[in-house]
Design a protein around this motif. Structure first.
Motif, PDB file in Angstrom:
ATOM      1  N   GLU A   1      25.295  69.400  84.382  1.00  9.48           N
ATOM      2  CA  GLU A   1      26.681  68.996  84.210  1.00  9.48           C
ATOM      3  C   GLU A   1      27.385  69.898  83.193  1.00  9.48           C
ATOM      4  N   PRO A   2      28.534  70.482  83.560  1.00  6.77           N
ATOM      5  CA  PRO A   2      29.245  71.360  82.624  1.00  6.77           C
ATOM      6  C   PRO A   2      29.655  70.648  81.342  1.00  6.77           C
ATOM      7  N   GLU A   3      29.924  69.337  81.427  1.00  2.00           N
ATOM      8  CA  GLU A   3      30.349  68.593  80.249  1.00  2.00           C
ATOM      9  C   GLU A   3      29.309  68.599  79.133  1.00  2.00           C
ATOM     10  N   GLY A   4      28.054  68.903  79.486  1.00  3.49           N
ATOM     11  CA  GLY A   4      27.006  68.947  78.479  1.00  3.49           C
ATOM     12  C   GLY A   4      27.110  70.136  77.534  1.00  3.49           C
ATOM     13  N   LEU A   5      28.000  71.091  77.832  1.00 11.15           N
ATOM     14  CA  LEU A   5      28.148  72.270  76.983  1.00 11.15           C
ATOM     15  C   LEU A   5      29.042  72.027  75.771  1.00 11.15           C
ATOM     16  N   TYR A   6      29.783  70.945  75.766  1.00  6.33           N
ATOM     17  CA  TYR A   6      30.723  70.732  74.674  1.00  6.33           C
ATOM     18  C   TYR A   6      30.806  69.255  74.318  1.00  6.33           C
TER      19      TYR A   6
ATOM     20  N   ALA B   1      37.724  70.328  71.781  1.00  7.27           N
ATOM     21  CA  ALA B   1      36.404  70.389  72.414  1.00  7.27           C
ATOM     22  C   ALA B   1      35.612  71.498  71.727  1.00  7.27           C
ATOM     23  N   VAL B   2      34.414  71.193  71.258  1.00  4.73           N
ATOM     24  CA  VAL B   2      33.578  72.136  70.527  1.00  4.73           C
ATOM     25  C   VAL B   2      32.353  72.452  71.368  1.00  4.73           C
ATOM     26  N   PHE B   3      32.182  73.739  71.715  1.00  9.90           N
ATOM     27  CA  PHE B   3      31.059  74.155  72.549  1.00  9.90           C
ATOM     28  C   PHE B   3      29.806  74.356  71.702  1.00  9.90           C
ATOM     29  N   ASP B   4      28.645  74.148  72.316  1.00 10.83           N
ATOM     30  CA  ASP B   4      27.353  74.209  71.637  1.00 10.83           C
ATOM     31  C   ASP B   4      26.838  75.643  71.647  1.00 10.83           C
ATOM     32  N   PRO B   5      26.808  76.332  70.498  1.00 14.14           N
ATOM     33  CA  PRO B   5      26.324  77.716  70.493  1.00 14.14           C
ATOM     34  C   PRO B   5      24.851  77.834  70.877  1.00 14.14           C
ATOM     35  N   ASP B   6      24.049  76.812  70.626  1.00 15.98           N
ATOM     36  CA  ASP B   6      22.641  76.886  71.003  1.00 15.98           C
ATOM     37  C   ASP B   6      22.461  77.006  72.517  1.00 15.98           C
ATOM     38  N   GLU B   7      23.434  76.560  73.282  1.00 11.36           N
ATOM     39  CA  GLU B   7      23.378  76.666  74.740  1.00 11.36           C
ATOM     40  C   GLU B   7      23.900  78.005  75.249  1.00 11.36           C
ATOM     41  N   LEU B   8      24.794  78.640  74.481  1.00 12.78           N
ATOM     42  CA  LEU B   8      25.570  79.753  75.029  1.00 12.78           C
ATOM     43  C   LEU B   8      25.370  81.086  74.331  1.00 12.78           C
ATOM     44  N   LEU B   9      24.807  81.103  73.138  1.00 11.37           N
ATOM     45  CA  LEU B   9      24.788  82.312  72.315  1.00 11.37           C
ATOM     46  C   LEU B   9      23.394  82.903  72.191  1.00 11.37           C
ATOM     47  N   ASP B  10      23.304  84.230  72.279  1.00 11.74           N
ATOM     48  CA  ASP B  10      22.077  84.963  72.001  1.00 11.74           C
ATOM     49  C   ASP B  10      22.097  85.337  70.524  1.00 11.74           C
ATOM     50  N   TYR B  11      21.428  84.549  69.704  1.00 12.51           N
ATOM     51  CA  TYR B  11      21.487  84.747  68.258  1.00 12.51           C
ATOM     52  C   TYR B  11      20.893  86.085  67.827  1.00 12.51           C
TER      53      TYR B  11
ATOM     54  N   ALA C   1      32.850  76.397  84.751  1.00 11.50           N
ATOM     55  CA  ALA C   1      33.096  75.063  85.301  1.00 11.50           C
ATOM     56  C   ALA C   1      33.557  74.103  84.209  1.00 11.50           C
ATOM     57  N   ALA C   2      32.995  74.257  83.006  1.00  7.53           N
ATOM     58  CA  ALA C   2      33.412  73.403  81.897  1.00  7.53           C
ATOM     59  C   ALA C   2      34.866  73.658  81.522  1.00  7.53           C
ATOM     60  N   VAL C   3      35.254  74.928  81.481  1.00 10.21           N
ATOM     61  CA  VAL C   3      36.645  75.270  81.145  1.00 10.21           C
ATOM     62  C   VAL C   3      37.590  74.749  82.220  1.00 10.21           C
ATOM     63  N   LEU C   4      37.220  74.913  83.483  1.00  7.25           N
ATOM     64  CA  LEU C   4      38.061  74.394  84.561  1.00  7.25           C
ATOM     65  C   LEU C   4      38.188  72.877  84.476  1.00  7.25           C
ATOM     66  N   GLY C   5      37.086  72.211  84.084  1.00  7.12           N
ATOM     67  CA  GLY C   5      37.141  70.761  83.930  1.00  7.12           C
ATOM     68  C   GLY C   5      38.096  70.339  82.825  1.00  7.12           C
ATOM     69  N   LEU C   6      38.086  71.092  81.727  1.00  8.92           N
ATOM     70  CA  LEU C   6      39.006  70.783  80.624  1.00  8.92           C
ATOM     71  C   LEU C   6      40.453  71.064  81.025  1.00  8.92           C
TER      72      LEU C   6
END
Length: 305
Positions: free
Chosen positions: A3-8, A54-64, A116-121
């Motif tokens: 679910e895209p909503e899980g990203l933020y 809406a705050v996105f989760d960097p642990d899901e999206l970022l290559d640290y 998909a998350a951005v489109l949902g927002l």
């Protein structure tokens, strides 16, 4: 796909977002010539009173390991640990009109899920239009107004503002994917690509920030305090002009860029503003080498200030 909503996570302020606002977007991490997107983010952070929605989760999206968080070490201890952020915020322009702003790092992972998350927002808040900005280095002179390439679905903006309309293949930004999906849905979306002088692409160029504010204003009707940025840009270019005027070879290279730019803008059948009739690009290495002295002096001056 999960679910895209899980990203933020939505904040309490999400319930206060008016329906039908324009969305402005710019993400750092790729081809930010002149520091345009970063400067715009800093401008909005200071002047637009952003409230996270809406705050996105960097642990899901970022290559640290590719973009490591910044620490501050103070003699014998860690004074701060600054994490990257990606946030949708409710902002206001100079006269208090609200708009949404998507800013922060460009995701390294899960592009389709993020789009998909951005489109949902966008659907959730009934966004009226989406405008996003990026900046790329081009062999164009700093002595001419900065031009843009415009893409998207807003033909009036394309017709009135797009100076260069290439047919090309290039690496994408995640917002290209968002734009593509929005266009499929018939949503109003405009992409502005700022064409930044290649020999100044590694500087924090005030003109790039000013142009970014101008195009966002043109696309949304929002008002921003651009005049102070233009003043800084004039001061910056005055110092560049001093360096150019003191070097005959450098001045000749800039004149070559000017001639090709002017010929293209006048409708001369040149293949593009980047090349001459033989397809040769002006020497960026020579130009950059000569200007390196100026940039070094500028960095030293900034360190002293």
């Amino acid at each position: 796909m999960r679910e895209p909503e899980g990203l933020y996570e939505l904040t309490p302020a999400a319930s206060d977002v008016p329906h039908g606002l324009p969305l402005v977007a710019g993400l750092t991490g790729f081809a930010d010539a002149g520091g345009a997107v970063q400067q715009l983010a800093e401008y909005f952070a200071d002047a637009a009173s952003p409230v996270p929605v809406a705050v996105f989760d960097p642990d899901e999206l970022l290559d640290y390991r590719a973009r490591r968080p910044i620490i501050e070490f103070d003699e014998d201890h860690l004074a701060s640990f600054t994490e990257a952020s990606l946030v949708l915020s409710l902002c206001r322009d100079e006269i208090g009109r609200p708009f949404l702003l998507l800013s922060g790092f460009e995701p390294d992972f899960q592009w389709n899920r993020f789009a998909a998350a951005v489109l949902g927002l966008i659907e959730r808040f009934g966004v009226s239009s989406t405008t996003w900005v990026q900046a790329i280095p081009m062999p164009v002179p700093h002595t001419r107004p900065m031009q843009v390439t415009v893409g998207g679905t807003r033909q009036a903006l394309i017709d009135s503002m797009s100076a260069w309309r290439p047919t090309t293949r290039a690496p994408s930004n995640v917002l290209h994917l968002v734009e593509f999906r929005l266009a499929e849905l018939g949503h109003e979306v405009a992409e502005f690509v700022l064409l930044v002088p290649h020999y100044l692409a590694d500087t924090e160029l005030p003109a790039a920030m000013a142009k970014g504010l101008e195009v966002v204003s043109a696309a949304t009707g929002l008002l921003f305090a651009i005049d102070p940025v233009r003043d800084r840009s004039r001061d910056f270019f005055a110092r560049v002009d001093e360096q150019v005027g003191a070097n005959t070879e450098l001045a000749g290279l800039v004149r070559t860029l000017e001639e090709r730019h002017d010929a293209y803008m006048a409708g001369n059948p040149v293949r593009s503003p980047l090349t001459d009739v033989e397809g040769e690009v002006p020497s960026a290495d020579e130009l950059a080498a000569e200007l390196e002295k100026f940039l070094a002096l500028r960095r030293a001056h900034d360190d002293e200030a």
